[in-house]
Design an enzyme around this catalytic site. Structure first.
Site, short mmCIF file in Angstrom:
data_model
loop_
_atom_site.label_atom_id
_atom_site.label_comp_id
_atom_site.label_asym_id
_atom_site.label_seq_id
_atom_site.Cartn_x
_atom_site.Cartn_y
_atom_site.Cartn_z
N GLN A 176 -43.03 -17.31 -1.38
CA GLN A 176 -44.40 -17.00 -0.97
C GLN A 176 -45.42 -17.96 -1.57
O GLN A 176 -45.13 -18.67 -2.54
CB GLN A 176 -44.76 -15.57 -1.38
CG GLN A 176 -44.09 -14.51 -0.53
CD GLN A 176 -44.67 -13.13 -0.79
OE1 GLN A 176 -44.17 -12.41 -1.62
NE2 GLN A 176 -45.71 -12.78 -0.07
N HIS A 177 -46.59 -17.94 -0.99
CA HIS A 177 -47.82 -18.54 -1.54
C HIS A 177 -47.92 -20.06 -1.43
O HIS A 177 -49.01 -20.60 -1.56
CB HIS A 177 -48.03 -18.18 -3.01
CG HIS A 177 -47.87 -16.74 -3.35
ND1 HIS A 177 -48.56 -15.74 -2.71
CD2 HIS A 177 -47.09 -16.13 -4.28
CE1 HIS A 177 -48.22 -14.57 -3.24
NE2 HIS A 177 -47.32 -14.77 -4.18
N ASP A 189 -40.20 -13.89 0.63
CA ASP A 189 -38.89 -13.63 0.02
C ASP A 189 -38.72 -12.20 -0.47
O ASP A 189 -37.64 -11.59 -0.28
CB ASP A 189 -38.61 -14.62 -1.10
CG ASP A 189 -39.74 -14.75 -2.12
OD1 ASP A 189 -40.75 -14.03 -2.02
OD2 ASP A 189 -39.62 -15.61 -3.01
#
Length: 468
Positions: free
Chosen positions: A73-74, A228
């Site tokens: 992520q991110h 994830d």
């Protein structure tokens, strides 16, 4: 009888893993893996090369009918107007955006951020990285015409990368950007503009059962994909009342819920899940690598570290490890370092240090579990997964520190498995994902609660935080 195959892809921080499974029962047919480069910024094309290598190792994808990409992520993937990558992607664990996150919170206030997107910006979030880009690389920020996340970009590449209108994401990954609202189900472009300095194209958010695109050549369906942790929730078959504690590169505590959360303290991130619900989550930067670092320090392997830890008493006779070895995300102390408290002649042996390291790792996750329960998240059982869950010491010590029984499913690639389950859902078309009974054969661990361990850790943690 014709067998229908699906592929689940886990493009994580460290590697790309692919599983090919039978869509009907989830049985594993074949798998492949390829490494990613080290570092906290990476050329996204390295992910694509690893994906292709992992796919080749898994026997190819020509015979699969649906594919889903789950990703870390991110991460910030900036694209110019021609769709080319502007600069290497900043990953979730790149802390250079810590000051940017603090500035964003200060500008709007904690309550406003929690109300807007269910979470407060931290260094990990894409919105913080975009503010850092605008402040430190203004030319690259000005060139940025579109912003994607790692799984968005990979799905786009698999689909043929034909224009920004073909960029897609899902609710779970969008909810980790800092400019998408899980409660409202839409982007907050004002927050994107506040961070980047101008508006930009963003991926279309695809519904949980919606086909995002088709794989050129084979026509296989490309599922929405997921962040994830949301994929891991699908992979372990998490249900309402389950709290998943994952000990991998990062440590995460997350739960499947039917309502959004908004924590103005910033401890709990109010994410969405990959099945239409919500996924409140607490993330720590320091998890399995704490075990690796302690083993290296003691000159032993992970198995011997586990044996040492189990040979010491609960609480390690007062020795405490506060394991902020890479700074920390929860609590948000990106510049913190690790600390050892209570070192005496009696506690200076390898067994005590091994025990304190395991307990320190678990205490940080227990703090996250407490914060989620305080928000009204139901916790009927704890499901322990991740590489760190392979440690016998972690398994046996966790119930006492967490104060609850723990179930440990058989080892598996839960993120890739969750992606494969989502791909099977696309083929199945049912109201809920197919039941692959992921926790069948799970082992249950119980232990008497050890509140004195938590109390001593809290004292040491506050000493570390007050010194910053």
């Amino acid at each position: 009888m014709t067998r229908h195959l699906v592929a689940g892809i886990d493009s994580s921080t460290q590697s790309c893993k692919i599983v090919v499974r039978d869509a009907a029962d989830g049985s594993l047919v074949r798998e492949g893996k390829a490494p990613h480069p080290d570092g906290t910024e990476v050329d996204p094309h390295a992910w694509l090369r690893a994906l292709r290598a992992a796919a080749a190792g898994a026997g190819g994808l020509a015979d699969v009918e649906a594919v889903s990409v789950a990703g870390q992520q991110h991460g910030m993937v900036c694209l110019d107007e021609d769709g080319e990558v502007v600069r290497p992607a900043l990953l979730w664990n790149d802390n250079r955006s810590a000051d940017a996150a603090r500035s964003l919170v200060a500008e709007l206030g904690e309550e406003a951020w929690a109300e807007a997107v269910g979470s407060l910006p931290v260094a990990s979030f894409t919105v913080s990285k975009l503010r850092w880009l605008a402040e430190h690389e203004p030319k690259e920020a000005a060139r940025t015409a579109a912003v994607a996340l790692p799984h968005d970009w990979l799905t786009w590449q698999l689909a043929g990368a034909d224009g920004f209108e073909a960029l897609t994401t899902d609710r779970s990954d969008a909810s980790g950007t800092g400019y998408w609202s899980p409660a409202e189900g839409g982007y907050r472009r004002d927050l994107l503009t506040r961070a980047l300095g101008h508006d930009a194209a963003l991926p279309r958010v695809v519904g949980p059962r919606e086909t995002a695109a088709r794989l050129p050549g084979t026509g296989a369906a490309l599922a929405p994909g997921a962040g994830d942790n949301a994929a891991a929730a699908l992979g372990v078959g998490a249900r309402t009342g389950d709290v998943v504690v994952s000990i991998g590169t990062s440590g995460t505590v997350f739960a499947v819920t039917g309502r959004p959360t908004a924590d103005p303290s910033g401890t709990v991130a109010g994410f969405a899940d990959a099945a239409g619900g919500f996924l409140p989550l607490v993330c720590t930067l320091n998890a399995a690598r704490v075990l690796e670092a302690t083993a290296r320090l003691l000159g032993v392997g992970l198995e011997e570290l586990s044996e040492l830890a189990l040979s010491a008493p609960a609480g390690a006779d007062g020795l405490v490890v506060v394991p902020y070895l890479e700074g920390e995300r929860t609590p948000a102390r990106p510049d913190a370092t690790g600390a050892v408290h209570g070192l005496t002649l009696a506690t200076s042996g390898p067994a005590h240090l091994a025990r304190a390291a395991v307990e320190g790792l678990l205490c940080g996750l227990a703090d996250g579990l407490d914060a989620m329960v305080a928000l009204g998240v139901e916790c009927r059982r704890v499901v322990l997964v991740g590489g760190g869950a392979r440690s016998e010491a972690v398994r046996r010590i966790a119930p006492g520190v967490l104060g609850r029984p723990v179930v440990v499913p058989p080892p598996g690639e839960y993120v890739a498995d969750g992606a494969a389950r989502q791909a099977a859902w696309i083929l199945d078309g049912g109201e809920t994902p197919p039941d692959w009974s992921a926790t069948t054969g799970a082992t249950r661990y119980e232990a008497d609660p050890t509140p004195h361990v938590r109390d001593r850790y809290a004292e040491a943690r506050e000493l570390v935080l007050s010194a910053l």
